[in-house]
Design a protein around this motif. Sequence first.
Motif, short mmCIF file in Angstrom:
data_model
loop_
_atom_site.label_atom_id
_atom_site.label_comp_id
_atom_site.label_asym_id
_atom_site.label_seq_id
_atom_site.Cartn_x
_atom_site.Cartn_y
_atom_site.Cartn_z
N ILE A 50 0.51 -1.57 0.24
CA ILE A 50 0.40 0.31 -0.36
C ILE A 50 0.82 1.09 -0.38
CG2 ILE A 50 -1.85 1.29 1.38
CD1 ILE A 50 -2.46 -1.39 2.36
N PHE A 51 2.23 1.15 0.72
CA PHE A 51 2.88 2.24 0.60
C PHE A 51 3.36 2.46 -0.84
CE2 PHE A 51 7.35 4.69 2.07
CZ PHE A 51 6.08 5.32 2.54
N VAL A 52 4.00 1.30 -1.36
CA VAL A 52 4.77 1.52 -2.76
C VAL A 52 3.58 2.66 -3.60
CG1 VAL A 52 5.75 0.43 -4.48
CG2 VAL A 52 6.28 -0.14 -2.17
N LEU A 53 2.45 1.67 -3.59
CA LEU A 53 1.27 1.98 -4.34
C LEU A 53 1.28 4.08 -3.85
CD1 LEU A 53 -1.43 0.33 -4.74
CD2 LEU A 53 -0.18 -0.07 -6.61
N LEU A 54 0.88 4.47 -2.84
CA LEU A 54 1.23 5.74 -2.40
C LEU A 54 2.01 6.64 -2.93
CD1 LEU A 54 -1.06 7.83 -0.50
CD2 LEU A 54 1.12 7.36 1.09
N MET A 59 4.70 10.24 -9.21
CA MET A 59 5.06 9.54 -10.77
C MET A 59 4.59 10.56 -11.12
SD MET A 59 6.56 5.84 -9.52
CE MET A 59 8.43 5.78 -7.97
N VAL A 60 3.36 11.03 -10.60
CA VAL A 60 2.18 10.62 -11.62
C VAL A 60 2.09 12.43 -11.68
CG1 VAL A 60 -0.68 10.27 -12.48
CG2 VAL A 60 0.45 8.57 -11.52
N PRO A 61 1.88 13.04 -12.86
CA PRO A 61 2.00 14.50 -12.91
C PRO A 61 0.29 14.99 -12.45
CG PRO A 61 3.00 13.92 -15.20
CD PRO A 61 1.68 12.37 -14.57
N GLY A 62 0.38 15.60 -11.90
CA GLY A 62 -1.45 16.54 -11.30
C GLY A 62 -2.09 16.14 -11.87
N SER A 92 -1.62 14.38 1.56
CA SER A 92 -0.71 14.56 0.04
C SER A 92 -0.52 13.40 0.40
CB SER A 92 0.14 15.19 0.71
OG SER A 92 1.47 15.87 0.34
N ALA A 93 0.55 12.31 -1.31
CA ALA A 93 1.02 11.27 -0.25
C ALA A 93 2.52 11.81 -0.36
CB ALA A 93 1.67 10.61 -2.13
N PHE A 94 3.11 13.47 -0.35
CA PHE A 94 4.64 12.84 0.04
C PHE A 94 4.67 13.39 1.44
CE2 PHE A 94 6.97 17.28 1.07
CZ PHE A 94 7.99 17.46 0.68
N GLY A 95 3.86 14.70 1.86
CA GLY A 95 3.49 14.73 3.05
C GLY A 95 2.83 13.28 4.35
#
Length: 218
Positions: A50-54, A59-62, A92-95
Motif C-alpha cells: 500500500i505504501f508503494v502504491l501511495l 510519479m504521476v503529473p498532477g 498528500s502522498a509527499f506529506g
Amino acid sequence: MRTRIFPLSTYKNSQKSILSAVITTVVQIVFCSMAGYAFARIEFPFKNFIFVLLLSVLMVPGQIFLLPQYQLIQKMGLLNTIPALFLPNLFSAFGTFLLRQFFMSMPQELEDAAIVDGCNRFQIFGRIMVPLIQPGIAALTIFTFKFAWNDFMWPLIVNNSMDKLILGPALSTLQGQYTTQYPMQMAGAVLAVIPLVVIFFIFQKQFIESVATSGIKG
C-alpha cells in the motif's frame, strides 16, 4: 487623473485564500501525520504494498487528476464554492512520506515504555510521537501552505466567479488585452507575499532543525 482605490473584492479574495490555505494545511497535517505514523509504527496486512502504491502517486503529473477531480466536485454540486478550493488537497502522498520518515527515526524504546505505562495507540501518537516530530510538521506546514496559497490552475477550473477566486487567479484578471492595472497588481502582490513570509518566520527554527536533523536516526 484620480488614482483608483484598491478594490474591496481583492481583499475578499485574499481572505478566501487564507481560509483555503489554512484549512488545507491543518487537515493535511492531521491526515498525513496519522497515515505516516501508521506506515512507520503499526503492522498491518499489505502495508509495504500500500505504501508503494501511495508513493507511485508522486510519479504521476498532477494535471492528470484535474478532470476526475472536477467531475467529482461537479457531481457533489460544489462548483463556485469555497470547499471546492481545498477538498482535493486535504491529503498528500509527499506529506505522508515525509512524516513517516520522521516517525521511523524515533527510538522504539519510547513506545515500549509508553505501553508499559498503560498508554494506548492514540495516546502514544498524540502525547509522545507528535511532539517529537515538530520539525517535520513545521516543514510540511510551510510546504503545504505555500502550495495552497500559490495554487493557480485548480481555482480557475472549479470557480468562474470573481467572488470565489483566491488571490493569485484574481490578480491575473487585472491584466487585460489593452490595459493593465499595475498599481492594483503591485498592491495585490504585497498581500500575496506577506502570509508566506509570516508563516516562514513562525516556523523558521523548526524548519531549519528538520533540515539539520534529516537522515539522523535514533
